[in-house]
Design an enzyme around this catalytic site. Structure first.
Site, PDB file in Angstrom:
ATOM      1  N   ALA A  30     -12.363   1.767   6.460  1.00  0.00           N
ATOM      2  CA  ALA A  30     -12.462   2.933   7.346  1.00  0.00           C
ATOM      3  C   ALA A  30     -11.514   2.765   8.523  1.00  0.00           C
ATOM      4  CB  ALA A  30     -13.898   3.108   7.827  1.00  0.00           C
ATOM      5  N   GLU A  79      -9.034   8.658  10.884  1.00  0.00           N
ATOM      6  CA  GLU A  79      -9.980   9.580  11.519  1.00  0.00           C
ATOM      7  C   GLU A  79      -9.421  10.996  11.397  1.00  0.00           C
ATOM      8  OE1 GLU A  79     -10.746   8.228  15.500  1.00  0.00           O
ATOM      9  OE2 GLU A  79     -11.586   6.311  14.828  1.00  0.00           O
ATOM     10  N   ASP A  99      -0.016  -4.265   3.324  1.00  0.00           N
ATOM     11  CA  ASP A  99       1.093  -4.762   2.515  1.00  0.00           C
ATOM     12  C   ASP A  99       0.611  -5.035   1.088  1.00  0.00           C
ATOM     13  OD1 ASP A  99       2.927  -4.640   4.528  1.00  0.00           O
ATOM     14  OD2 ASP A  99       2.960  -6.791   4.951  1.00  0.00           O
ATOM     15  N   GLY A 128       2.848  25.595 -21.694  1.00  0.00           N
ATOM     16  CA  GLY A 128       1.623  26.262 -21.232  1.00  0.00           C
ATOM     17  C   GLY A 128       0.380  25.403 -21.419  1.00  0.00           C
ATOM     18  N   GLU A 186      -2.782   5.378   2.022  1.00  0.00           N
ATOM     19  CA  GLU A 186      -2.270   4.046   2.380  1.00  0.00           C
ATOM     20  C   GLU A 186      -0.802   4.117   2.811  1.00  0.00           C
ATOM     21  OE1 GLU A 186      -3.417   0.540   0.381  1.00  0.00           O
ATOM     22  OE2 GLU A 186      -5.311   1.398  -0.351  1.00  0.00           O
TER      23      GLU A 186
END
Length: 394
Positions: free
Chosen positions: A125, A128, A244, A344, A367
């Site tokens: 996390a 934001e 990284d 299609g 990321e």
């Protein structure tokens, strides 16, 4: 034949992941996508195979594999279902690696074994609602309260946030009147049982629909003092370093998506007839397939060169960004061409290439967007040239 030389263990890991993905993931991938359904059975299956502890040392119940073995497995999982691959990529690359590299022995002993066994899924996390590419602008605030911390704010774009048992959360520990930029950000190890931790909006996404993406609200979320990861004020540095490695995982995921699209296009081109012959016999289609195959091979070669450098202990910031940029833009281009080969039929859900197309797009965004990768590559290239009298090392 492959341009990448694999040892026996790597070949075994690749074969195991391929067999599992084709047997268990491919048959239900479309259904899970249409229903936006996260499949706990899939988690149990992958846990039994050790996929959640691929990069974790054996003393923490992991497999302790090298980076290339992990990326080979991740590509195969992405061929089967990209939503499953993002789960493995986030779990293995970000929360697991950050706790392994910066956690105390007590934190490692508490969190890493159940994470390696797949009992606790790991999430990350950082972003934001108002802090995406400019991640250092995050506002989530952490203040001391005795031995604890109180966290308040909203975290966005948390992959499988509603399924995770461990969430690494970045929050500001500097004072609002004395902001220190990225140096004022720390990392905390959250669990969903903490008071003040609330799951919020689930995003309705274009692709990766079987991988839930959530907002998390922290309302004076009380976090024990021993959940601070590493040093106060170093959280942003830890996050950027871990990205990284995370970007290599996204590159592998993108290559898997592109490969699935190419394989589907090759099969269809051999079966679909127009003007009394398979469309694979038309040069226009052959050129598309040739370019698709070439770009995928180039992306994979770049990715594994970067992984080999990481395994040697070298700095890979420039090369991980190159791999992520090239592989994800390859995935978007290849899936676009696959839809065109199908015509299609590529535009409807009867065939999987429209799903591959939708899944590919986000790899250019999360990321670190392609634009951010170019900034990183340019910055690192200029720095490398300045350090070598204008010439660039290999």
């Amino acid at each position: 034949m492959s341009l990448i030389q694999l040892n026996d263990t790597q070949q075994e890991i690749q074969a195991m992941a391929r067999a599992y993905a084709q047997r268990e993931l491919v048959p239900l991938a479309g259904e899970r996508d249409q229903e936006s359904r996260f499949d706990r059975v899939m988690v149990t299956q992958m846990a039994e195979l050790g996929f959640f502890g691929m990069l974790t040392p054996e003393r923490f119940d992991g497999l302790d594999l090298d980076a290339q073995s992990y990326l080979l497995a991740l590509e195969e999982i992405a061929v089967g279902d990209a939503s499953a691959a993002v789960l493995l990529s986030v779990h293995n690359s970000l929360p697991t690696q950050m706790i392994l590299n910066f956690g105390t022995e007590a934190q490692q002993q508490r969190f890493l074994p159940p994470m390696a066994r797949g009992e606790w899924l790991g999430a990350f996390a950082l972003s934001e609602p108002e802090a995406g590419s400019d991640a250092a602008a995050l506002r989530c605030q952490a203040v001391r309260d005795g031995d604890d911390w109180l966290l308040s704010g909203t975290k966005a774009w948390v992959s499988h946030g509603n399924e995770a048992g461990v969430i690494l959360c970045m929050a500001r520990t500097d004072a609002p009147h004395d902001r220190k930029g990225s140096k004022g950000i720390s990392t905390f190890i959250l669990t969903p049982d903490l008071p003040g931790f609330h799951l919020a909006k689930k995003e309705n996404k274009m692709g990766l629909r079987a991988s839930p993406t959530l907002q998390i609200n922290l309302d004076n979320c009380r976090v024990p003092g021993d959940r601070l990861l590493g040093e106060e004020g170093q959280g942003f540095v830890y996050a950027m370093g871990s990205l990284d490695h995370g970007r290599l995982g996204i590159a592998a995921q993108a290559i898997g998506i592109a490969r699935a699209a190419l394989e589907a296009a090759v099969r269809y081109a051999g079966e679909r007839k127009q003007f009394n012959k398979p469309i694979a016999e038309f040069q226009a289609i052959q050129f598309k397939l040739a370019d698709m195959a070439t770009r995928i091979t180039a992306a994979r070669t770049l990715l594994h060169a970067a992984a080999a450098a990481k395994q040697r202990g070298e700095k890979i910031t420039r090369f991980s960004s190159m791999a992520k940029l090239f592989a994800t833009e390859t995935a978007m281009w290849v899936t676009t061409q696959a839809v065109q080969v199908f015509g299609g039929y590529g535009y409807v859900t009867d065939y999987p290439v429209e799903r591959f197309f939708r899944d590919a797009k986000v790899t250019e965004i999360y990321e670190g967007t392609s634009e951010i990768q170019r900034i990183v590559i340019a910055r690192e290239t200029l720095a490398a040239a300045a350090a070598n009298d204008g010439s660039l090392p290999d």
